[in-house]
Design an enzyme around this catalytic site. Structure first.
Site, PDB file in Angstrom:
ATOM      1  N   HIS A  14      35.590  46.671  42.729  1.00 42.40           N
ATOM      2  CA  HIS A  14      36.646  45.844  42.118  1.00 42.40           C
ATOM      3  C   HIS A  14      36.638  44.458  42.758  1.00 42.40           C
ATOM      4  O   HIS A  14      37.201  44.250  43.829  1.00 42.40           O
ATOM      5  CB  HIS A  14      38.003  46.547  42.315  1.00 42.40           C
ATOM      6  CG  HIS A  14      39.159  45.844  41.667  1.00 42.40           C
ATOM      7  ND1 HIS A  14      40.370  46.465  41.436  1.00 42.40           N
ATOM      8  CD2 HIS A  14      39.313  44.580  41.202  1.00 42.40           C
ATOM      9  CE1 HIS A  14      41.203  45.623  40.877  1.00 42.40           C
ATOM     10  NE2 HIS A  14      40.593  44.453  40.725  1.00 42.40           N
ATOM     11  N   HIS A  16      36.612  40.206  41.306  1.00 39.97           N
ATOM     12  CA  HIS A  16      36.514  39.187  40.257  1.00 39.97           C
ATOM     13  C   HIS A  16      35.628  38.091  40.821  1.00 39.97           C
ATOM     14  O   HIS A  16      36.014  37.451  41.806  1.00 39.97           O
ATOM     15  CB  HIS A  16      37.898  38.668  39.891  1.00 39.97           C
ATOM     16  CG  HIS A  16      38.823  39.761  39.455  1.00 39.97           C
ATOM     17  ND1 HIS A  16      39.001  40.114  38.140  1.00 39.97           N
ATOM     18  CD2 HIS A  16      39.581  40.640  40.182  1.00 39.97           C
ATOM     19  CE1 HIS A  16      39.843  41.129  38.061  1.00 39.97           C
ATOM     20  NE2 HIS A  16      40.203  41.479  39.294  1.00 39.97           N
ATOM     21  N   HIS A 194      42.624  47.368  34.621  1.00 37.92           N
ATOM     22  CA  HIS A 194      43.688  47.188  35.598  1.00 37.92           C
ATOM     23  C   HIS A 194      44.943  47.846  35.025  1.00 37.92           C
ATOM     24  O   HIS A 194      45.305  47.596  33.865  1.00 37.92           O
ATOM     25  CB  HIS A 194      43.987  45.708  35.822  1.00 37.92           C
ATOM     26  CG  HIS A 194      42.970  44.972  36.632  1.00 37.92           C
ATOM     27  ND1 HIS A 194      41.635  44.986  36.361  1.00 37.92           N
ATOM     28  CD2 HIS A 194      43.128  44.183  37.734  1.00 37.92           C
ATOM     29  CE1 HIS A 194      41.000  44.228  37.247  1.00 37.92           C
ATOM     30  NE2 HIS A 194      41.867  43.728  38.101  1.00 37.92           N
ATOM     31  N   GLU A 197      49.331  47.888  38.707  1.00 35.69           N
ATOM     32  CA  GLU A 197      49.363  46.922  39.825  1.00 35.69           C
ATOM     33  C   GLU A 197      50.790  46.375  39.865  1.00 35.69           C
ATOM     34  O   GLU A 197      51.563  46.710  40.742  1.00 35.69           O
ATOM     35  CB  GLU A 197      48.324  45.812  39.594  1.00 35.69           C
ATOM     36  CG  GLU A 197      48.309  44.733  40.676  1.00 35.69           C
ATOM     37  CD  GLU A 197      47.392  43.540  40.332  1.00 35.69           C
ATOM     38  OE1 GLU A 197      47.033  43.369  39.150  1.00 35.69           O
ATOM     39  OE2 GLU A 197      47.052  42.773  41.267  1.00 35.69           O
ATOM     40  N   ASP A 275      39.078  42.508  45.451  1.00 33.60           N
ATOM     41  CA  ASP A 275      39.744  41.872  44.299  1.00 33.60           C
ATOM     42  C   ASP A 275      39.336  40.396  44.159  1.00 33.60           C
ATOM     43  O   ASP A 275      38.488  40.075  43.331  1.00 33.60           O
ATOM     44  CB  ASP A 275      41.267  42.028  44.405  1.00 33.60           C
ATOM     45  CG  ASP A 275      41.952  42.134  43.052  1.00 33.60           C
ATOM     46  OD1 ASP A 275      41.257  42.153  42.028  1.00 33.60           O
ATOM     47  OD2 ASP A 275      43.204  42.212  43.022  1.00 33.60           O
ATOM     48  N   ASP A 276      39.989  39.521  44.922  1.00 31.37           N
ATOM     49  CA  ASP A 276      39.699  38.083  44.883  1.00 31.37           C
ATOM     50  C   ASP A 276      39.613  37.577  46.318  1.00 31.37           C
ATOM     51  O   ASP A 276      40.554  36.947  46.824  1.00 31.37           O
ATOM     52  CB  ASP A 276      40.811  37.350  44.126  1.00 31.37           C
ATOM     53  CG  ASP A 276      40.924  37.821  42.687  1.00 31.37           C
ATOM     54  OD1 ASP A 276      40.114  37.389  41.849  1.00 31.37           O
ATOM     55  OD2 ASP A 276      41.808  38.664  42.401  1.00 31.37           O
TER      56      ASP A 276
HETATM   57  N1  HPA Z   1      44.923  41.151  38.885  1.00 30.98           N
HETATM   58  C1  HPA Z   1      44.837  40.964  37.562  1.00 30.98           C
HETATM   59  N2  HPA Z   1      44.000  40.089  37.025  1.00 30.98           N
HETATM   60  C2  HPA Z   1      43.184  39.415  37.820  1.00 30.98           C
HETATM   61  C3  HPA Z   1      43.227  39.567  39.195  1.00 30.98           C
HETATM   62  C4  HPA Z   1      44.142  40.488  39.754  1.00 30.98           C
HETATM   63  O1  HPA Z   1      44.243  40.665  40.983  1.00 30.98           O
HETATM   64  N3  HPA Z   1      42.291  38.728  39.708  1.00 30.98           N
HETATM   65  C5  HPA Z   1      41.703  38.116  38.683  1.00 30.98           C
HETATM   66  N4  HPA Z   1      42.237  38.507  37.530  1.00 30.98           N
HETATM   67 ZN    ZN Z   2      41.547  42.824  39.982  1.00 35.26          ZN
END
Ligand code: HPA
Ligand code: ZN
Length: 331
Positions: A14, A16, A194, A197, A275-276
């Site tokens: 996971h 991006h 997703h 969250e 994630d990021d």
């Molecule tokens: N959540 C949802 N969308 C996203 C995320 C995230 O953490 N990062 C990039 N797009």
């Molecule tokens: Zn994500």
């Protein structure tokens, strides 16, 4: 423990790729492409990464990626991340990318695909790092647009390991994308989404029932629904959890409050991911280390987490066997 966690062959499920854009590279690409940035310096950019929720992050995330314009930019973005990940003991990276976020800026899909594909080949050759590609749809835009992107991607269907669903979750349930995901299913493209969250457990159910996903990205809010937890366990569903992301986006207040121990206790198949990483304070290793500090987990727990990621990865039999052996040889 740091040495052990570095050595462990980690698969990241996971990520991006646009969220791996470090401010240093952002400035280089801004200069290269003559794009103005709202920050005066790398330090100023990092200082601005102070988020209240998912939306406040997404605003900066979409602004940051405005520096990505050419195939070379996408190549440099991915290669920069692959090198850092490799140095942390990551052996396999599955990257989401957001074609719609580029298309609205006039950057068409072939540009993105050319750059990312080249980087994947380089990473394989230079670093022995394998990767997978997940084309994500932006859930806060119309489903018809997602469908158009999926059809437009016809020349690349073979190269897609999965389609995904990301961006602002609240008010945009998975069911909005049922048709798009059923079309992907018809094409034989696996699906992830997703869910849970910021959104409610009902969105996790919808992702399972309507989108027929093989993994849930995040999914941490499943714990609010015990029957759903039982179902996820019985189905062996994998959750790609991102603890540092959840802290920075205030899904949880502190890492010590993160529900990861409860998810494991419930018998769920969990993986750790970044994630990021450029926005949330670290890569895969940092996420492993943060959990070690917060929960005091032993080596066996991390071996289990790393093993689940290898089992759930979009890789062929030969690579999976190789990674299983590397995991067994690492401790
Ligand atoms: N959540 C949802 N969308 C996203 C995320 C995230 O953490 N990062 C990039 N797009
Ligand atoms: Zn994500």
């Amino acid at each position: 423990m740091r040495d052990f966690l570095t050595r462990l062959p980690k698969a990241e499920l996971h990520l991006h790729i646009e969220g791996s854009l470090e401010p240093e590279l952002m400035f280089v690409l801004a200069e290269r492409n003559g794009v103005a940035l709202p920050y005066g310096s790398v330090e100023e950019a990092r200082a601005a990464y102070d988020f209240q929720d998912l939306q406040s992050f997404l605003d900066l995330y979409y602004r940051g990626m405005s520096v990505l314009r050419t195939a070379e930019d996408f190549h440099d973005l991915a290669m920069d991340y692959f090198r850092r990940a490799h140095a942390e003991g990551v052996v396999h990276v599955e990257m989401h990318f957001d074609p719609q976020a580029h298309r609205v800026r006039g950057i068409e899909l072939p540009v993105v695909m050319e750059g990312l594909s080249l980087a994947r080949r380089h990473a394989e050759r230079e670093l022995g790092l394998s990767s997978a590609l997940i084309m994500a749809f932006l859930r806060d835009r119309e489903a018809a647009e997602a469908m158009a992107v999926l059809e437009e991607a016809a020349p690349y269907w073979e190269m897609l390991d999965a389609v995904g669903l990301d961006s602002a979750e609240r008010g945009h349930p998975p069911s909005k994308f049922t048709e798009v995901f059923m079309r992907a299913a018809q094409l034989g493209i696996p699906r992830v989404a997703h869910a849970g969250e910021e959104g409610p457990p009902a969105y996790i159910r919808e992702a399972l029932d309507r989108l027929d996903v093989c993994r849930i990205d995040h999914g941490v809010r499943c714990l609010e629904d015990p029957a759903l937890v039982a179902r996820l366990r019985d189905e062996g569903m994998v959750l790609t959890v991102c603890p540092l992301s959840n802290v920075r986006l205030k899904v949880v207040e502190r890492i010590e409050d993160h529900p990861l121990p409860q998810l494991l206790e419930a018998g769920l198949r969990v993986t750790l991911n970044s994630d990021d990483p450029a926005y949330f304070g670290g890569g895969v290793l940092d996420n492993y280390l943060a959990c070690q500090r917060a929960f005091g987990w032993d080596e066996a727990t991390f071996i289990q987490l790393a093993g689940t990621a290898i089992e759930a990865a979009f890789i062929g039999d030969a690579r999976r066997t190789e990674l299983r052996h590397r995991l067994a040889a690492s401790y």
